[in-house]
Design an enzyme around this catalytic site. Structure first.
Site, PDB file in Angstrom:
ATOM      1  N   GLY A  95      -2.231   1.350   9.242  1.00 26.16           N
ATOM      2  CA  GLY A  95      -2.712   1.806   7.939  1.00 26.16           C
ATOM      3  C   GLY A  95      -4.224   2.001   7.890  1.00 26.16           C
ATOM      4  O   GLY A  95      -4.705   3.025   7.381  1.00 26.16           O
ATOM      5  N   ASN A 122      -4.783   2.070  -1.837  1.00 24.05           N
ATOM      6  CA  ASN A 122      -5.296   0.702  -2.014  1.00 24.05           C
ATOM      7  C   ASN A 122      -5.983   0.510  -3.362  1.00 24.05           C
ATOM      8  O   ASN A 122      -6.312  -0.608  -3.726  1.00 24.05           O
ATOM      9  CB  ASN A 122      -6.230   0.310  -0.862  1.00 24.05           C
ATOM     10  CG  ASN A 122      -7.595   0.941  -0.991  1.00 24.05           C
ATOM     11  OD1 ASN A 122      -7.739   2.016  -1.581  1.00 24.05           O
ATOM     12  ND2 ASN A 122      -8.605   0.301  -0.448  1.00 24.05           N
ATOM     13  N   LYS A 154       0.800  -1.225   0.000  1.00 15.75           N
ATOM     14  CA  LYS A 154       0.000   0.000   0.000  1.00 15.75           C
ATOM     15  C   LYS A 154       0.837   1.281   0.000  1.00 15.75           C
ATOM     16  O   LYS A 154       0.400   2.305  -0.529  1.00 15.75           O
ATOM     17  CB  LYS A 154      -0.967   0.006   1.196  1.00 15.75           C
ATOM     18  CG  LYS A 154      -2.118  -0.983   1.025  1.00 15.75           C
ATOM     19  CD  LYS A 154      -3.129  -0.858   2.152  1.00 15.75           C
ATOM     20  CE  LYS A 154      -4.280  -1.836   1.942  1.00 15.75           C
ATOM     21  NZ  LYS A 154      -5.336  -1.694   2.940  1.00 15.75           N
ATOM     22  N   ALA A 196      -3.519   2.690  15.188  1.00 16.12           N
ATOM     23  CA  ALA A 196      -2.848   3.795  14.493  1.00 16.12           C
ATOM     24  C   ALA A 196      -2.067   3.278  13.291  1.00 16.12           C
ATOM     25  O   ALA A 196      -1.143   3.926  12.813  1.00 16.12           O
ATOM     26  CB  ALA A 196      -1.930   4.529  15.461  1.00 16.12           C
TER      27      ALA A 196
HETATM   28  P1  NDP Z   1      -1.322  -2.446  10.903  1.00 15.62           P
HETATM   29  O1  NDP Z   1      -0.419  -3.582  11.165  1.00 15.62           O
HETATM   30  O2  NDP Z   1      -0.848  -1.286  10.095  1.00 15.62           O
HETATM   31  O3  NDP Z   1      -1.808  -1.833  12.331  1.00 15.62           O
HETATM   32  C1  NDP Z   1      -2.252  -2.682  13.352  1.00 15.62           C
HETATM   33  C2  NDP Z   1      -2.788  -1.849  14.516  1.00 15.62           C
HETATM   34  O4  NDP Z   1      -3.335  -2.738  15.490  1.00 15.62           O
HETATM   35  C3  NDP Z   1      -1.729  -1.037  15.246  1.00 15.62           C
HETATM   36  O5  NDP Z   1      -2.302   0.154  15.756  1.00 15.62           O
HETATM   37  C4  NDP Z   1      -1.338  -1.978  16.388  1.00 15.62           C
HETATM   38  O6  NDP Z   1      -0.806  -1.290  17.508  1.00 15.62           O
HETATM   39  C5  NDP Z   1      -2.679  -2.563  16.738  1.00 15.62           C
HETATM   40  N1  NDP Z   1      -2.610  -3.856  17.404  1.00 15.62           N
HETATM   41  C6  NDP Z   1      -2.386  -5.071  16.841  1.00 15.62           C
HETATM   42  N2  NDP Z   1      -2.446  -6.036  17.767  1.00 15.62           N
HETATM   43  C7  NDP Z   1      -2.708  -5.437  18.958  1.00 15.62           C
HETATM   44  C8  NDP Z   1      -2.898  -5.902  20.287  1.00 15.62           C
HETATM   45  N3  NDP Z   1      -2.806  -7.201  20.603  1.00 15.62           N
HETATM   46  N4  NDP Z   1      -3.165  -4.994  21.250  1.00 15.62           N
HETATM   47  C9  NDP Z   1      -3.251  -3.679  20.967  1.00 15.62           C
HETATM   48  N5  NDP Z   1      -3.090  -3.174  19.717  1.00 15.62           N
HETATM   49  C10 NDP Z   1      -2.817  -4.039  18.716  1.00 15.62           C
HETATM   50  O7  NDP Z   1      -2.628  -3.073  10.282  1.00 15.62           O
HETATM   51  P2  NDP Z   1      -3.739  -2.342   9.384  1.00 15.62           P
HETATM   52  O8  NDP Z   1      -4.009  -1.008   9.966  1.00 15.62           O
HETATM   53  O9  NDP Z   1      -3.383  -2.440   7.963  1.00 15.62           O
HETATM   54  O10 NDP Z   1      -4.996  -3.276   9.578  1.00 15.62           O
HETATM   55  C11 NDP Z   1      -5.697  -3.345  10.824  1.00 15.62           C
HETATM   56  C12 NDP Z   1      -6.956  -4.152  10.645  1.00 15.62           C
HETATM   57  O11 NDP Z   1      -7.867  -3.462   9.794  1.00 15.62           O
HETATM   58  C13 NDP Z   1      -6.708  -5.517   9.997  1.00 15.62           C
HETATM   59  O12 NDP Z   1      -7.330  -6.488  10.794  1.00 15.62           O
HETATM   60  C14 NDP Z   1      -7.379  -5.455   8.665  1.00 15.62           C
HETATM   61  O13 NDP Z   1      -7.973  -6.678   8.351  1.00 15.62           O
HETATM   62  C15 NDP Z   1      -8.427  -4.377   8.882  1.00 15.62           C
HETATM   63  N6  NDP Z   1      -8.740  -3.693   7.620  1.00 15.62           N
HETATM   64  C16 NDP Z   1     -10.022  -3.779   7.194  1.00 15.62           C
HETATM   65  C17 NDP Z   1     -10.394  -3.207   6.015  1.00 15.62           C
HETATM   66  C18 NDP Z   1     -11.792  -3.356   5.558  1.00 15.62           C
HETATM   67  O14 NDP Z   1     -12.118  -2.890   4.475  1.00 15.62           O
HETATM   68  N7  NDP Z   1     -12.673  -3.940   6.351  1.00 15.62           N
HETATM   69  C19 NDP Z   1      -9.450  -2.426   5.183  1.00 15.62           C
HETATM   70  C20 NDP Z   1      -8.123  -2.385   5.734  1.00 15.62           C
HETATM   71  C21 NDP Z   1      -7.806  -3.008   6.914  1.00 15.62           C
HETATM   72  P3  NDP Z   1       0.793  -0.960  17.588  1.00 15.62           P
HETATM   73  O15 NDP Z   1       1.015   0.318  16.833  1.00 15.62           O
HETATM   74  O16 NDP Z   1       1.028  -0.810  19.055  1.00 15.62           O
HETATM   75  O17 NDP Z   1       1.518  -2.131  16.993  1.00 15.62           O
END
Ligand code: NDP
Length: 286
Positions: free
Chosen positions: A135, A93, A72, A133
């Protein structure tokens, strides 16, 4: 004799892994329903082949394509320009071929989310609590701000990403934002209108994973939205339902971001019900 055109319009997706990506099923369902001579090809493309994949799409005259994990951000340098919100979000995307043949990067993740949410509540004037926080959170935050959310509280486990997103909202959008570190059960401020999960918590296979929230502070007048599309009914949404909250699931977000993409490519506003049915048959077969 009737003139037949055997040359279909091509679209698709570049991602890795690609096997679990259900987008092809819902997009092709829409193409078929609207009798569009369009195809959507789900491609597994590794980071080292991304540049060639984009060149290939250009060479074959693809009308556009989606990029998912891990492309992305990396795809941007291979494009000819970015739409306004994609530029602010810093990630793309959906790539759209313009009338002049330029490939322009757009981001429909946040807009799909806002469209799905708007079916339940008006984001204008809202106070938002956003968990995550990454993507998805960036895309959701930027589009919520442009859709009229007044204030966004960014709640994230890691301080760095959380503060970065907070700064981005304050500097690049009409909304204000504050950061809250996420350690322990987070109490939702009483004036919260919309609670959003944009973390990966609850995503298959971790389907029983719940967000750390002080549930006493979740009241029935708050709307709860979850970005997780698989499974559509997450522990967060189940709790929201028990509390009497209205809620939006990630499948609705996924459908709407796909429909916005199809509109970019074909100019046609597709029936999202058809796309929803295609996904539902995959994820809730019973
Ligand atoms: P990223 O890896 O960029 O970000 C993940 C985020 O989740 C971070 O803020 C991370 O925190 C947090 N996180 C992960 N695990 C934990 C935990 N155990 N406890 C606390 N915080 C946690 O992923 P994306 O932003 O790309 O995707 C996130 C979700 O959004 C995915 O599940 C994806 O499937 C969904 N999504 C859905 C879409 C849709 O159209 N429905 C489109 C795009 C994404 P930290 O910064 O501390 O690591």
């Amino acid at each position: 004799p009737m003139k037949i055109n055997f040359l279909s319009n091509l679209t698709g997706s570049f991602a890795m892994p690609a096997m679990e990506n259900p987008t092809v099923a819902m997009v092709e369902a829409a193409y078929q329903h609207h009798q569009l001579d369009w195809r959507y090809i789900n491609c597994e493309v590794s980071p080292e082949h991304l540049k060639d994949a984009v060149r290939g799409a250009r060479a074959m005259g693809w009308a556009g394509f989606n990029c998912s994990i891990p492309h992305k951000v990396a795809v941007i340098e291979h494009l000819d320009g970015l739409g306004q919100s994609a530029e602010i979000i810093g990630a793309v995307n959906t790539i759209v071929r313009s009338a002049t043949g330029d490939y322009i990067g757009e981001n429909t993740d946040g807009r799909g989310f806002v469209t799905a949410l708007t079916e339940v509540t008006d984001p204008r004037g809202s106070q938002v609590v956003l968990f995550g926080a990454g993507g998805a959170a960036r895309a959701v935050a930027v589009e919520m701000a442009f859709a009229g959310a007044v204030h966004i509280t960014v709640v994230n486990r890691s301080r760095k990403r959380g503060e970065e997103l907070t700064r981005l909202i304050c500097e690049k959008t009409p909304a204000t934002a504050t950061f809250a570190i996420w350690d322990g059960d987070f109490p939702l401020p009483a004036d919260t209108d919309i609670v959003i999960n944009a973390t990966s918590i609850g995503l298959y296979p971790n389907i029983d994973q719940q967000l750390d929230i002080d549930w006493e502070t979740l009241s029935a007048d708050m709307v709860v939205a979850d970005g997780i599309h698989n499974p559509p009914m997450t522990p967060l949404l189940r709790t929201a339902q028990q509390k009497g909250c209205q809620f939006v699931n990630g499948q609705q977000m996924l459908v709407h971001q796909g429909a916005i993409g199809i509109h970019y490519w074909t100019g046609i506003t597709v029936d999202t019900g058809v796309m929803h049915t295609a996904l539902s048959q995959l994820f809730n077969p019973e």
